[in-house]
Design a protein around this motif. Structure first.
Motif, PDB file in Angstrom:
ATOM      1  N   LEU A  23      57.176  42.567  38.610  1.00  0.00           N
ATOM      2  CA  LEU A  23      58.037  41.416  38.862  1.00  0.00           C
ATOM      3  C   LEU A  23      58.451  41.378  40.332  1.00  0.00           C
ATOM      4  O   LEU A  23      58.906  42.381  40.888  1.00  0.00           O
ATOM      5  N   ASN A  24      58.290  40.211  40.959  1.00  0.00           N
ATOM      6  CA  ASN A  24      58.758  39.966  42.317  1.00  0.00           C
ATOM      7  C   ASN A  24      58.416  41.107  43.274  1.00  0.00           C
ATOM      8  O   ASN A  24      59.291  41.647  43.958  1.00  0.00           O
ATOM      9  N   SER A  25      57.154  41.464  43.310  1.00  0.00           N
ATOM     10  CA  SER A  25      56.684  42.568  44.137  1.00  0.00           C
ATOM     11  C   SER A  25      55.484  42.128  44.959  1.00  0.00           C
ATOM     12  O   SER A  25      54.780  41.186  44.595  1.00  0.00           O
ATOM     13  N   SER A  26      55.239  42.845  46.062  1.00  0.00           N
ATOM     14  CA  SER A  26      54.102  42.531  46.921  1.00  0.00           C
ATOM     15  C   SER A  26      53.677  43.770  47.700  1.00  0.00           C
ATOM     16  O   SER A  26      54.465  44.707  47.863  1.00  0.00           O
ATOM     17  N   TYR A  27      52.438  43.743  48.172  1.00  0.00           N
ATOM     18  CA  TYR A  27      51.865  44.856  48.929  1.00  0.00           C
ATOM     19  C   TYR A  27      52.129  46.172  48.198  1.00  0.00           C
ATOM     20  O   TYR A  27      52.695  47.118  48.732  1.00  0.00           O
ATOM     21  N   LEU A  28      51.670  46.162  46.940  1.00  0.00           N
ATOM     22  CA  LEU A  28      51.886  47.267  46.015  1.00  0.00           C
ATOM     23  C   LEU A  28      50.548  47.689  45.435  1.00  0.00           C
ATOM     24  O   LEU A  28      49.770  46.836  44.991  1.00  0.00           O
ATOM     25  N   ALA A  29      50.281  48.993  45.416  1.00  0.00           N
ATOM     26  CA  ALA A  29      49.052  49.533  44.828  1.00  0.00           C
ATOM     27  C   ALA A  29      49.393  50.391  43.611  1.00  0.00           C
ATOM     28  O   ALA A  29      50.317  51.206  43.653  1.00  0.00           O
ATOM     29  N   ILE A  30      48.633  50.173  42.536  1.00  0.00           N
ATOM     30  CA  ILE A  30      48.729  50.989  41.324  1.00  0.00           C
ATOM     31  C   ILE A  30      47.361  51.636  41.160  1.00  0.00           C
ATOM     32  O   ILE A  30      46.366  50.945  40.936  1.00  0.00           O
ATOM     33  N   GLU A  31      47.301  52.963  41.277  1.00  0.00           N
ATOM     34  CA  GLU A  31      46.023  53.652  41.361  1.00  0.00           C
ATOM     35  C   GLU A  31      45.974  54.889  40.464  1.00  0.00           C
ATOM     36  O   GLU A  31      46.980  55.581  40.291  1.00  0.00           O
ATOM     37  N   ILE A  40      48.649  42.568  45.316  1.00  0.00           N
ATOM     38  CA  ILE A  40      48.727  43.726  44.431  1.00  0.00           C
ATOM     39  C   ILE A  40      47.329  44.331  44.345  1.00  0.00           C
ATOM     40  O   ILE A  40      46.349  43.607  44.172  1.00  0.00           O
ATOM     41  N   ARG A  41      47.226  45.655  44.450  1.00  0.00           N
ATOM     42  CA  ARG A  41      45.933  46.338  44.313  1.00  0.00           C
ATOM     43  C   ARG A  41      45.983  47.228  43.068  1.00  0.00           C
ATOM     44  O   ARG A  41      46.841  48.106  42.967  1.00  0.00           O
ATOM     45  N   ILE A  42      45.078  46.952  42.136  1.00  0.00           N
ATOM     46  CA  ILE A  42      44.948  47.730  40.910  1.00  0.00           C
ATOM     47  C   ILE A  42      43.593  48.408  41.004  1.00  0.00           C
ATOM     48  O   ILE A  42      42.562  47.750  40.875  1.00  0.00           O
ATOM     49  N   GLU A  43      43.596  49.725  41.218  1.00  0.00           N
ATOM     50  CA  GLU A  43      42.348  50.394  41.566  1.00  0.00           C
ATOM     51  C   GLU A  43      42.245  51.781  40.923  1.00  0.00           C
ATOM     52  O   GLU A  43      43.185  52.574  40.965  1.00  0.00           O
ATOM     53  N   GLY A  44      41.078  52.036  40.323  1.00  0.00           N
ATOM     54  CA  GLY A  44      40.774  53.367  39.811  1.00  0.00           C
ATOM     55  C   GLY A  44      41.533  53.762  38.559  1.00  0.00           C
ATOM     56  O   GLY A  44      41.643  54.945  38.251  1.00  0.00           O
ATOM     57  N   ASN A  45      42.030  52.791  37.811  1.00  0.00           N
ATOM     58  CA  ASN A  45      42.790  53.075  36.589  1.00  0.00           C
ATOM     59  C   ASN A  45      41.882  53.019  35.366  1.00  0.00           C
ATOM     60  O   ASN A  45      40.840  52.375  35.382  1.00  0.00           O
ATOM     61  N   THR A  46      42.315  53.661  34.292  1.00  0.00           N
ATOM     62  CA  THR A  46      41.678  53.528  32.989  1.00  0.00           C
ATOM     63  C   THR A  46      42.695  52.883  32.063  1.00  0.00           C
ATOM     64  O   THR A  46      43.813  53.390  31.926  1.00  0.00           O
ATOM     65  N   LEU A  47      42.305  51.760  31.457  1.00  0.00           N
ATOM     66  CA  LEU A  47      43.197  51.047  30.550  1.00  0.00           C
ATOM     67  C   LEU A  47      42.649  51.156  29.137  1.00  0.00           C
ATOM     68  O   LEU A  47      41.493  50.794  28.885  1.00  0.00           O
ATOM     69  N   VAL A  48      43.470  51.677  28.225  1.00  0.00           N
ATOM     70  CA  VAL A  48      43.103  51.849  26.822  1.00  0.00           C
ATOM     71  C   VAL A  48      44.272  51.397  25.950  1.00  0.00           C
ATOM     72  O   VAL A  48      45.391  51.255  26.423  1.00  0.00           O
ATOM     73  N   THR A  52      49.702  33.887  41.379  1.00  0.00           N
ATOM     74  CA  THR A  52      49.367  35.146  42.046  1.00  0.00           C
ATOM     75  C   THR A  52      48.280  34.903  43.076  1.00  0.00           C
ATOM     76  O   THR A  52      47.394  34.084  42.877  1.00  0.00           O
ATOM     77  N   TRP A  53      48.362  35.628  44.165  1.00  0.00           N
ATOM     78  CA  TRP A  53      47.329  35.544  45.195  1.00  0.00           C
ATOM     79  C   TRP A  53      47.199  36.913  45.858  1.00  0.00           C
ATOM     80  O   TRP A  53      48.106  37.735  45.818  1.00  0.00           O
ATOM     81  N   GLY A  54      46.028  37.140  46.422  1.00  0.00           N
ATOM     82  CA  GLY A  54      45.791  38.368  47.152  1.00  0.00           C
ATOM     83  C   GLY A  54      45.680  39.614  46.295  1.00  0.00           C
ATOM     84  O   GLY A  54      45.836  40.717  46.797  1.00  0.00           O
ATOM     85  N   TRP A  55      45.388  39.463  45.008  1.00  0.00           N
ATOM     86  CA  TRP A  55      45.225  40.633  44.150  1.00  0.00           C
ATOM     87  C   TRP A  55      43.840  41.238  44.372  1.00  0.00           C
ATOM     88  O   TRP A  55      42.849  40.526  44.542  1.00  0.00           O
ATOM     89  N   ILE A  56      43.765  42.558  44.317  1.00  0.00           N
ATOM     90  CA  ILE A  56      42.503  43.288  44.358  1.00  0.00           C
ATOM     91  C   ILE A  56      42.446  44.120  43.085  1.00  0.00           C
ATOM     92  O   ILE A  56      43.317  44.953  42.840  1.00  0.00           O
TER      93      ILE A  56
END
Length: 175
Positions: free
Chosen positions: A63-71, A99-107, A124-128
């Motif tokens: 929520l209301n976040s930017s330039y954030l990576a979840i790895e 937002i960068r979502i990288e190298g995660n495993t979702l189950v 949303t814009w600029g998501w990777i």
């Protein structure tokens, strides 16, 4: 208690989660800078840091976040119907970009076709979104909203593995 640490993160900070099991991740108002992202990461190899789902909540909510990576996290919604893996929602009330979502495993997002591994229902814009493994979800990626009012634009989606979904592997609405 990693929840207490979340509120202290500043641009350029990294929160390293050790192997283990953690309760759902509720990210609110974490804003890095274009040259100083905030990163939340688990170990680069096994054993993983596992974020587990809980009834009536998404496993990771942004929520209301930017330039954030979840790895490098394992995000397990435990088969709970409607418990998305990673979600940004609440329409225009949630400004979530870069937002960068990288190298995660979702189950565990297999509680039904309407349970998404990664979902955006806010502009949303600029998501990777790259190098993730999405296994047996209801829907792998659902980006944007079906009525066209919450677009997903200017994003990069590459090198993700999506296997055995109940419904769609990926839908991008009104980009």
């Amino acid at each position: 208690n990693y929840h207490a640490l979340l509120t202290t993160l500043k641009p350029g900070d990294t929160l390293n989660l050790a192997p283990g099991t953690y309760p759902r991740l509720d990210i609110r108002g974490l804003n890095g800078l274009p040259d100083a992202w905030i990163t939340i990461t688990g170990p680069p190899s096994d054993p993983p840091a596992i974020i587990v789902g809980e009834s009536e909540y998404n496993t990771v909510e942004i929520l209301n976040s930017s330039y954030l990576a979840i790895e490098n996290l394992r995000i397990d919604s435990r088969g709970i119907p409607g418990a998305f893996g990673i979600s940004a929602r609440y329409h225009e009330e949630n400004l979530t970009h870069d937002i960068r979502i990288e190298g995660n495993t979702l189950v565990g997002q297999n509680g039904g076709q309407q349970t998404d591994a990664i979902s955006t229902k806010t502009p949303t814009w600029g998501w990777i979104i790259r190098y993730n493994r999405i296994l047996r979800a209801g829907t792998g990626l659902y980006l944007g909203d079906s009525d066209g009012t919450q677009p997903f634009v200017a994003g990069v989606i590459e090198n993700n593995l999506i296997l055995d979904t109940i419904g769609y592997n990926m839908e991008i609405k009104d980009q």
